[in-house]
Write an enzyme that holds these catalytic residues in place. Structure first.
Site, PDB file in Angstrom:
ATOM      1  N   ASP A  79      26.371   7.009  -7.213  1.00  0.00           N
ATOM      2  CA  ASP A  79      27.712   7.189  -6.652  1.00  0.00           C
ATOM      3  C   ASP A  79      28.286   5.890  -6.119  1.00  0.00           C
ATOM      4  O   ASP A  79      27.560   4.912  -5.897  1.00  0.00           O
ATOM      5  CB  ASP A  79      27.691   8.246  -5.554  1.00  0.00           C
ATOM      6  CG  ASP A  79      26.756   7.881  -4.407  1.00  0.00           C
ATOM      7  OD1 ASP A  79      25.648   7.374  -4.679  1.00  0.00           O
ATOM      8  OD2 ASP A  79      27.126   8.091  -3.233  1.00  0.00           O
ATOM      9  N   GLU A 146      24.383   8.832  -2.183  1.00  0.00           N
ATOM     10  CA  GLU A 146      23.887   7.846  -1.212  1.00  0.00           C
ATOM     11  C   GLU A 146      24.974   7.438  -0.249  1.00  0.00           C
ATOM     12  O   GLU A 146      24.744   7.310   0.960  1.00  0.00           O
ATOM     13  CB  GLU A 146      23.338   6.621  -1.965  1.00  0.00           C
ATOM     14  CG  GLU A 146      22.593   5.627  -1.084  1.00  0.00           C
ATOM     15  CD  GLU A 146      23.452   4.520  -0.507  1.00  0.00           C
ATOM     16  OE1 GLU A 146      22.935   3.702   0.282  1.00  0.00           O
ATOM     17  OE2 GLU A 146      24.665   4.462  -0.828  1.00  0.00           O
TER      18      GLU A 146
END
Length: 487
Positions: A79, A146
Site C-alpha cells: 500500500d 502498513e
C-alpha cells in the site's frame, strides 16, 4: 501510462515500479494489485499463496546447486499513502500516479509518489525475475495496510514463513542501514459535545491554514515543519477573546502524515468580525516568522461565509475542546539518550475533525520504548477525559530492538564497502518499520532494512533520487549473491 519509466536504469526495477504506479493501491485497497502480482508470478513459474489476512507470499526455488542455502525473506508493503495537493483532483482508488523526472529525481504530479514502499516492492519483483541472479531459496513477503494500521504485519500468519534472514526494503536513506525502529500506537479520541443554535447577532468566519510542507510523522517529526492542527488550534485559542464558538473543523487526513492543511468555521458576534480578522492577520505574520525557511509556505486567512444550518458548540464546550487540543502533546517529546541524534518519543496530531458536535482525533504516538508509548497514550486519556471524551488505544505495534552484532548486518557492511567504497552508517529509525512486528512473531529472524533515498514521504512532495535507486539495486543484488555463495 508512465512510459518514460521504461527508459530508466535499472530496467527491471523501473518496469515493475511502472506497474505499481499504474495500479491504484491506497491502504485498504490493495486487492487488485495482489491479483496483478499473482498473475505475474504464474507467468514466471513462481509459487504464490496468501495468509488469512491477505498478505501475499511469492516463493522462488534456489538456483540449482544452492538449495542448501538458508532461506532469505525479501519484505515490503504493497500500500501507499494517499495524499494530494489542494485543488488537484485525484481518485486514489481509480487513477494511476502520474510521474515525471526533474533534476535527477522522480516526482508525482500533485500527489504522493508511492516510492514508499513501491521501490522496495519493485526491487523484490526484479530480483525474482532476474535470470542471471545466483540465490538460495527466496520468499517475497508483501504485506497490506502498513500505512494505515500495520494491519498486514500485525495479522501475519504464524508458522508461515520459512526463511532465516530478512531484508526489509522500506528505508529511505541511501548509504545507511537500519537495525532498529520505534514502536507505536494510534490514540483515538471521540466525544459528542453540546451545541447551541447560531444566534441572530452572530456571523460565521471560515479559517483556512494551508501551504505547509507536511511529511512523514516519524522520520520528519524533528524537522522544522509546521503541524496544521497545532497551528490552527493556536489561532482558535487567540479568537476566544472575541467569544468565538467552534462550528466545525477538519485538519489532516492521515495519522502518520504531518498535516499540511486545516480548516475551521467559527461563530462569533457580528460586531467582533473585524477584530477577529485582524487577530488572524496578525497571527499569520507571527506564525510565518516563527516557521521561517523551515516551512515558508504557510497561508492563513479568515473570510466571512453564509451561516450554516449546523449548530456551533456552546461557548464552554468550545473553550474546553480548544484548551485540550492546545495542551495535547505534539512533536518531539524526548530525544534518545542512548542513540545520539535519534528521536526517542514523539506524537503527531494527525487527524482532527468536528461536525455537528461530534469530535474525533486520531494521533500517532511513537517511541523506542513501548512503555513510553503507553505513558503518552495515558496522558491523552487523562487530558481528554477531562472533557468527557472516550479515548482508545488501537493498532499498537512493538519496536525493533537493535542487534549491532547480527551476522546479516556484518555481511551487508562488507558488501557495501566493496561495492560503494565506504562503510554504511548503521542507524535506528524513528518510524514504524514492520520489522518490530515480524520479529515478535518470528523471533529467530536476523533482519536489516535499507533502501534508496526518498524525501517528502507521505506528502505530495515525495520524490526519489534516481542515482540511488541504481546503487540500491546493485547492492541488493550483490548481497543476495554473497549470501548464496558464502553461507
Amino acid at each position: 501510462m508512465n512510459e518514460h519509466l521504461d527508459s530508466l536504469s535499472p530496467v527491471l526495477v523501473w518496469r515493475h515500479f511502472r506497474t505499481l504506479c499504474n495500479t491504484p493501491r491506497p491502504s485498504g485497497h490493495e486487492a487488485h494489485l495482489v491479483a496483478v502480482l499473482e498473475k505475474w508470478a504464474e507467468s514466471q513459474g513462481i509459487a504464490h499463496d496468501r495468509d488469512a489476512f491477505g498478505n501475499l507470499r511469492l516463493c522462488k526455488a534456489a538456483t540449482p546447486g544452492y538449495g542448501h542455502i538458508p532461506g532469505l525473506i525479501l519484505q515490503g508493503h504493497l500500500d501507499m499513502v494517499a495524499q494530494a495537493n489542494a485543488g488537484h483532483a485525484h481518485d486514489f482508488q481509480r487513477d494511476p500516479i502520474a510521474t515525471y523526472v526533474a533534476d535527477g529525481w522522480l516526482h508525482a504530479q500533485g500527489t504522493t509518489l508511492g516510492a514508499d514502499n513501491g521501490l522496495g516492492v519493485a526491487a523484490i519483483l526484479a530480483l525474482l525475475e532476474d535470470p542471471e541472479l545466483t540465490h538460495g531459496p527466496l520468499e517475497a513477503l508483501f504485506t497490506l495496510e502498513e500505512e494505515s494500521s500495520m494491519g498486514g504485519a500485525l495479522h501475519l500468519a504464524d508458522d508461515w514463513l520459512e526463511g532465516k534472514q530478512l531484508l526489509n526494503l522500506d528505508s529511505e536513506d541511501h548509504g545507511e542501514v537500519f537495525i532498529g525502529c520505534a514502536g507505536g500506537a494510534d490514540v483515538v479520541v471521540n466525544a459528542q459535545l453540546p451545541t447551541a443554535e447560531l444566534r441572530t447577532d452572530e456571523c460565521v468566519l471560515k479559517l483556512s491554514l494551508t501551504g505547509l510542507k507536511g511529511g512523514h510523522s516519524g522520520m520528519d517529526i524533528h524537522q522544522p515543519l509546521g503541524n496544521a492542527n497545532r497551528l490552527l488550534v493556536r489561532v482558535l485559542r487567540a479568537l476566544e477573546q472575541v467569544d468565538a464558538r467552534l462550528l466545525n473543523y477538519q485538519g489532516g487526513t492521515l495519522r502518520n502524515a504531518i498535516p499540511r492543511e486545516a480548516f475551521a468555521d467559527i461563530a462569533l458576534p457580528a460586531d467582533e468580525q473585524q477584530e477577529a480578522v485582524g487577530i488572524v492577520s496578525q497571527l499569520a505574520q507571527t506564525l510565518q516568522r516563527e516557521l521561517g525557511s523551515g516551512d515558508a509556505g504557510l497561508q492563513l486567512v479568515a473570510e466571512p461565509v453564509s451561516p450554516a444550518n449546523a449548530e456551533p458548540l456552546t461557548l464552554d464546550a468550545s473553550t474546553m475542546l480548544v484548551a485540550a487540543l492546545h495542551a495535547a502533546p505534539c512533536g518531539v517529546e524526548r530525544m534518545s539518550a542512548d542513540v545520539p541524534g535519534v528521536v526517542e518519543t514523539s506524537n503527531n496530531l494527525g487527524v482532527v475533525s468536528l461536525e455537528a458536535g461530534r469530535f474525533h482525533l486520531c494521533a500517532l504516538v511513537r517511541s523506542l520504548h513501548d512503555s513510553a508509548v503507553a505513558a503518552m497514550a495515558d496522558r491523552f486519556k487523562a487530558l481528554f477525559g477531562l472533557i468527557g471524551a472516550r479515548v482508545n488505544v488501537e493498532n499498537a505495534y512493538p519496536g525493533w530492538a537493535p542487534n549491532p552484532d547480527g551476522a546479516l548486518l556484518k555481511r551487508f557492511k562488507v558488501c557495501h564497502q566493496a561495492l560503494l567504497g565506504q562503510a554504511p552508517a548503521v542507524k535506528v529509525i524513528h518510524a514504524g518499520l514492520e520489522c518490530g512486528i515480524l520479529g515478535s512473531k518470528y523471533p529467530h529472524l536476523d533482519m536489516i532494512s535499507f533502501g534508496p533515498t526518498i524525501r517528502g514521504a507521505h506528502s505530495p512532495d515525495e520524490r526519489v533520487e534516481l542515482a540511488t535507486v541504481d546503487e540500491f539495486w546493485c547492492l541488493l543484488r550483490a548481497l543476495v549473491e554473497d549470501l548464496a555463495n558464502k553461507p
